[in-house]
Design a protein around this motif. Structure first.
Motif, PDB file in Angstrom:
ATOM      1  N   GLN A 161       5.321  12.973   9.043  1.00 26.18           N
ATOM      2  CA  GLN A 161       5.426  11.653   8.656  1.00 26.18           C
ATOM      3  C   GLN A 161       7.414  11.535   8.373  1.00 26.18           C
ATOM      4  O   GLN A 161       7.066  12.088   7.058  1.00 26.18           O
ATOM      5  N   GLU A 162       7.898  10.252   9.172  1.00 26.95           N
ATOM      6  CA  GLU A 162       8.445  10.256   8.292  1.00 26.95           C
ATOM      7  C   GLU A 162       8.066   9.371   7.382  1.00 26.95           C
ATOM      8  O   GLU A 162       9.110   9.726   6.695  1.00 26.95           O
ATOM      9  N   SER A 163       7.470   8.880   7.134  1.00 24.99           N
ATOM     10  CA  SER A 163       6.857   7.432   6.221  1.00 24.99           C
ATOM     11  C   SER A 163       5.176   8.103   5.937  1.00 24.99           C
ATOM     12  O   SER A 163       4.625   7.418   6.974  1.00 24.99           O
ATOM     13  N   ILE A 164       4.934   8.936   5.314  1.00 22.75           N
ATOM     14  CA  ILE A 164       3.275   8.927   5.263  1.00 22.75           C
ATOM     15  C   ILE A 164       2.190   7.735   4.716  1.00 22.75           C
ATOM     16  O   ILE A 164       2.931   7.174   4.249  1.00 22.75           O
ATOM     17  N   PRO A 165       1.662   7.209   5.914  1.00 23.67           N
ATOM     18  CA  PRO A 165       1.207   5.706   5.797  1.00 23.67           C
ATOM     19  C   PRO A 165       0.428   5.098   4.486  1.00 23.67           C
ATOM     20  O   PRO A 165      -0.357   6.226   4.175  1.00 23.67           O
ATOM     21  N   LEU A 166       0.914   4.490   3.463  1.00 27.88           N
ATOM     22  CA  LEU A 166       0.045   3.805   2.506  1.00 27.88           C
ATOM     23  C   LEU A 166      -1.093   2.722   2.389  1.00 27.88           C
ATOM     24  O   LEU A 166       0.033   1.602   2.659  1.00 27.88           O
ATOM     25  N   TRP A 167      -2.251   2.841   3.079  1.00 25.29           N
ATOM     26  CA  TRP A 167      -3.221   1.379   2.707  1.00 25.29           C
ATOM     27  C   TRP A 167      -3.290   1.284   1.109  1.00 25.29           C
ATOM     28  O   TRP A 167      -4.141   2.048   0.625  1.00 25.29           O
ATOM     29  N   VAL A 168      -3.111  -0.160   0.556  1.00 19.78           N
ATOM     30  CA  VAL A 168      -3.570  -0.576  -0.835  1.00 19.78           C
ATOM     31  C   VAL A 168      -5.096  -1.675  -0.876  1.00 19.78           C
ATOM     32  O   VAL A 168      -4.683  -3.193  -0.225  1.00 19.78           O
ATOM     33  N   ALA A 169      -5.792  -1.675  -1.746  1.00 17.73           N
ATOM     34  CA  ALA A 169      -7.228  -2.509  -0.986  1.00 17.73           C
ATOM     35  C   ALA A 169      -6.552  -2.533  -2.923  1.00 17.73           C
ATOM     36  O   ALA A 169      -6.307  -2.283  -3.793  1.00 17.73           O
ATOM     37  N   GLY A 170      -7.359  -4.142  -2.576  1.00 24.29           N
ATOM     38  CA  GLY A 170      -8.519  -5.192  -3.337  1.00 24.29           C
ATOM     39  C   GLY A 170      -8.239  -6.189  -3.483  1.00 24.29           C
ATOM     40  O   GLY A 170      -7.625  -7.023  -1.749  1.00 24.29           O
ATOM     41  N   VAL A 171      -8.516  -7.185  -3.691  1.00 26.46           N
ATOM     42  CA  VAL A 171      -9.413  -8.535  -3.765  1.00 26.46           C
ATOM     43  C   VAL A 171      -8.617  -9.680  -4.756  1.00 26.46           C
ATOM     44  O   VAL A 171      -8.359 -10.576  -4.979  1.00 26.46           O
ATOM     45  N   ALA A 172      -8.079  -9.103  -5.709  1.00 28.36           N
ATOM     46  CA  ALA A 172      -7.829  -9.627  -6.776  1.00 28.36           C
ATOM     47  C   ALA A 172      -6.705  -9.995  -6.367  1.00 28.36           C
ATOM     48  O   ALA A 172      -5.500  -9.597  -5.697  1.00 28.36           O
ATOM     49  N   ASP A 173      -5.898 -11.345  -7.025  1.00 29.66           N
ATOM     50  CA  ASP A 173      -4.443 -11.569  -6.541  1.00 29.66           C
ATOM     51  C   ASP A 173      -3.196 -10.659  -6.388  1.00 29.66           C
ATOM     52  O   ASP A 173      -2.297 -10.614  -5.403  1.00 29.66           O
ATOM     53  N   ALA A 174      -3.140 -10.315  -7.713  1.00 24.55           N
ATOM     54  CA  ALA A 174      -2.109  -9.146  -7.992  1.00 24.55           C
ATOM     55  C   ALA A 174      -2.441  -8.313  -7.365  1.00 24.55           C
ATOM     56  O   ALA A 174      -1.592  -7.075  -7.015  1.00 24.55           O
ATOM     57  N   ALA A 175      -3.537  -7.371  -7.240  1.00 25.90           N
ATOM     58  CA  ALA A 175      -3.962  -6.007  -6.451  1.00 25.90           C
ATOM     59  C   ALA A 175      -3.108  -6.163  -4.962  1.00 25.90           C
ATOM     60  O   ALA A 175      -2.956  -5.655  -4.356  1.00 25.90           O
ATOM     61  N   VAL A 176      -3.670  -7.747  -3.989  1.00 28.91           N
ATOM     62  CA  VAL A 176      -3.149  -8.059  -2.157  1.00 28.91           C
ATOM     63  C   VAL A 176      -1.342  -7.914  -2.766  1.00 28.91           C
ATOM     64  O   VAL A 176      -1.188  -7.660  -1.364  1.00 28.91           O
ATOM     65  N   GLU A 177      -1.240  -8.596  -3.996  1.00 29.34           N
ATOM     66  CA  GLU A 177       0.276  -8.877  -3.514  1.00 29.34           C
ATOM     67  C   GLU A 177       0.749  -8.104  -3.837  1.00 29.34           C
ATOM     68  O   GLU A 177       2.110  -7.178  -3.279  1.00 29.34           O
ATOM     69  N   ARG A 178       0.451  -6.528  -4.228  1.00 39.12           N
ATOM     70  CA  ARG A 178       0.823  -5.367  -4.412  1.00 39.12           C
ATOM     71  C   ARG A 178       0.665  -4.619  -3.024  1.00 39.12           C
ATOM     72  O   ARG A 178       1.941  -3.874  -3.298  1.00 39.12           O
ATOM     73  N   ALA A 179      -0.272  -4.941  -2.238  1.00 37.48           N
ATOM     74  CA  ALA A 179       0.115  -4.424  -1.282  1.00 37.48           C
ATOM     75  C   ALA A 179       1.108  -4.534  -0.248  1.00 37.48           C
ATOM     76  O   ALA A 179       1.646  -4.575   0.281  1.00 37.48           O
ATOM     77  N   ALA A 180       1.053  -5.734  -1.007  1.00 37.88           N
ATOM     78  CA  ALA A 180       2.101  -6.473   0.361  1.00 37.88           C
ATOM     79  C   ALA A 180       3.389  -5.591   0.695  1.00 37.88           C
ATOM     80  O   ALA A 180       4.114  -5.389   1.034  1.00 37.88           O
ATOM     81  N   ARG A 181       3.499  -5.077  -1.159  1.00 36.35           N
ATOM     82  CA  ARG A 181       4.950  -5.661  -2.224  1.00 36.35           C
ATOM     83  C   ARG A 181       5.451  -3.365  -2.157  1.00 36.35           C
ATOM     84  O   ARG A 181       6.558  -3.460  -1.018  1.00 36.35           O
ATOM     85  N   LEU A 182       3.930  -2.700  -2.272  1.00 35.48           N
ATOM     86  CA  LEU A 182       4.990  -1.261  -2.308  1.00 35.48           C
ATOM     87  C   LEU A 182       3.896  -0.976  -1.022  1.00 35.48           C
ATOM     88  O   LEU A 182       3.822   0.454  -1.542  1.00 35.48           O
ATOM     89  N   GLY A 183       2.837  -1.292  -0.182  1.00 34.13           N
ATOM     90  CA  GLY A 183       2.239  -0.244   0.735  1.00 34.13           C
ATOM     91  C   GLY A 183       2.548  -0.710   1.907  1.00 34.13           C
ATOM     92  O   GLY A 183       3.037  -1.868   2.357  1.00 34.13           O
ATOM     93  N   ASP A 184       2.347   0.031   2.904  1.00 35.41           N
ATOM     94  CA  ASP A 184       2.034  -0.285   4.408  1.00 35.41           C
ATOM     95  C   ASP A 184       1.272  -1.165   5.042  1.00 35.41           C
ATOM     96  O   ASP A 184       1.038  -1.662   6.609  1.00 35.41           O
ATOM     97  N   ALA A 185      -0.224  -1.602   4.166  1.00 34.83           N
ATOM     98  CA  ALA A 185      -1.154  -2.525   5.016  1.00 34.83           C
ATOM     99  C   ALA A 185      -2.504  -2.799   3.727  1.00 34.83           C
ATOM    100  O   ALA A 185      -1.947  -2.380   2.504  1.00 34.83           O
TER     101      ALA A 185
END
Length: 344
Positions: A161-185
């Motif tokens: 794949q050109e980019s292997i999808p990265l799904w990032v879990a978490g419910v703390a605000d910092a973890a959710v923001e991390r998913a938006a910034r560094l994850g694909d979902a």
């Protein structure tokens, strides 16, 4: 809508192929129309997979169209270069069908035993995600960070794949923001109530807007699908929810979940149906269709992940999944026959 599921890990130590029932369930999931099958990750627990990546390689070799992934892999516990090599190998074996779902975990022992540090797990996650993206997309690269550094190198094999999808879990605000910034979902749930999921979703969408990223998220829910609502409510739900509560005590992060345990510990009888109301997919096909439609209408979700019989404590037996092979196979097939077509 897309539908993914947690692949039940059933072992038969006396069999020539100990995971033959797990492989059979993967093929049933593929035939049923599921998009992705995921496997969880915990060390030192008999009911969980300590090495989901090896198992996913075997699943990938026995399927044709089903995507394989982790849900979740505790990335900060392990060296990201080794993880990059393993996942790229699965991508090659599968012909480009792997997704890596990652999270922090909650058990300090897993970190200490592998030479990592629980206290810095958030920062370790961020660095590891940066490294994965770097070595999967570029060759002859070097890195120097807070926890890892390496000279110029190229990871082999190269991903399909050109980019292997990265799904990032978490419910703390910092973890959710991390998913938006560094994850694909962003991976949401499965423990949290719908109210908590919606508050996290607001954080996620706002963070995606700040970072000019397209919001993409997966709503995870534990599930039990039967022939009708009454049968599931009377014969399955009380015992299943009771088992889930044992596990949730280990990892409860949200005030809503802590309040639920406070009520239970104070001696209040909280019906299983109340607990399951906006946390589980359960009942007959028509009930589950209505629940998914409600989730979609209230959150805009277009990707549901069902974990059939999953979520039981992983340290008390050989499996953390409720249900026999026949029950699990029946639920997966029925979901594909009755539920998925309702949203296509």
């Amino acid at each position: 809508m897309r539908f993914s599921m947690s692949l039940p890990v059933l072992r038969d130590p006396g069999h020539a192929q100990p995971y033959h029932r797990t492989f059979a369930l993967a093929r049933i999931a593929e035939e049923a129309g599921f998009d992705t099958a995921t496997v969880g990750h915990h060390h030192f627990m008999p009911g969980n997979m300590s090495d989901p990546l090896t198992l996913l390689a075997a699943v990938a070799a026995r399927t044709d169209t089903l995507r394989v992934g982790t849900g979740i892999f505790q990335l900060p516990v392990h060296h990201p270069l080794r993880v990059a090599e393993q996942v790229a190998t699965i991508d090659e074996i599968s012909g480009g069908r792997v997704t890596l779902g990652v999270g922090l975990g909650w058990w300090p022992l897993e970190y200490a035993a592998h030479g990592s540090e629980f206290r810095t797990r958030g920062a370790r996650m961020e660095e590891a995600l940066e490294i994965l993206r770097l070595v999967w997309t570029r060759e002859n690269v070097a890195y120097r960070g807070r926890f890892h550094d390496f000279p110029e190198l190229t990871v082999h094999p190269r991903p399909v794949q050109e980019s292997i999808p990265l799904w990032v879990a978490g419910v703390a605000d910092a973890a959710v923001e991390r998913a938006a910034r560094l994850g694909d979902a962003w991976l949401c749930g499965p423990v949290q109530s719908l109210a908590k999921a919606r508050s996290c979703l607001a954080v996620y969408r706002a963070a995606c807007a700040r970072h000019a990223r397209r919001p993409d998220w997966v709503l995870r829910r534990y599930a039990w699908l039967g022939k009708d609502r009454r049968t599931v409510a009377e014969e399955v739900l009380p015992a299943y929810v009771g088992g889930l509560l044992e596990h949730w005590r280990e990892s409860a992060e949200d005030a809503t979940e802590r309040e639920l345990f406070h009520r239970l510990d104070a001696g209040e009888h909280v019906p299983a149906e109340e607990i399951a109301r906006d946390r589980l997919l359960w009942g007959g096909p028509e009930d589950v269709i209505a629940q998914i439609a409600d989730y979609r209408d209230r959150t805009g979700s277009d990707h549901i992940h069902a974990a059939f019989g999953a979520g039981l404590p992983g340290d008390t037996g050989p499996t953390s999944t409720r249900g026999s092979f026949d029950e699990l196979a029946s639920m997966i097939a029925l979901f594909g026959k009755e539920v998925i077509p309702a949203f296509r």
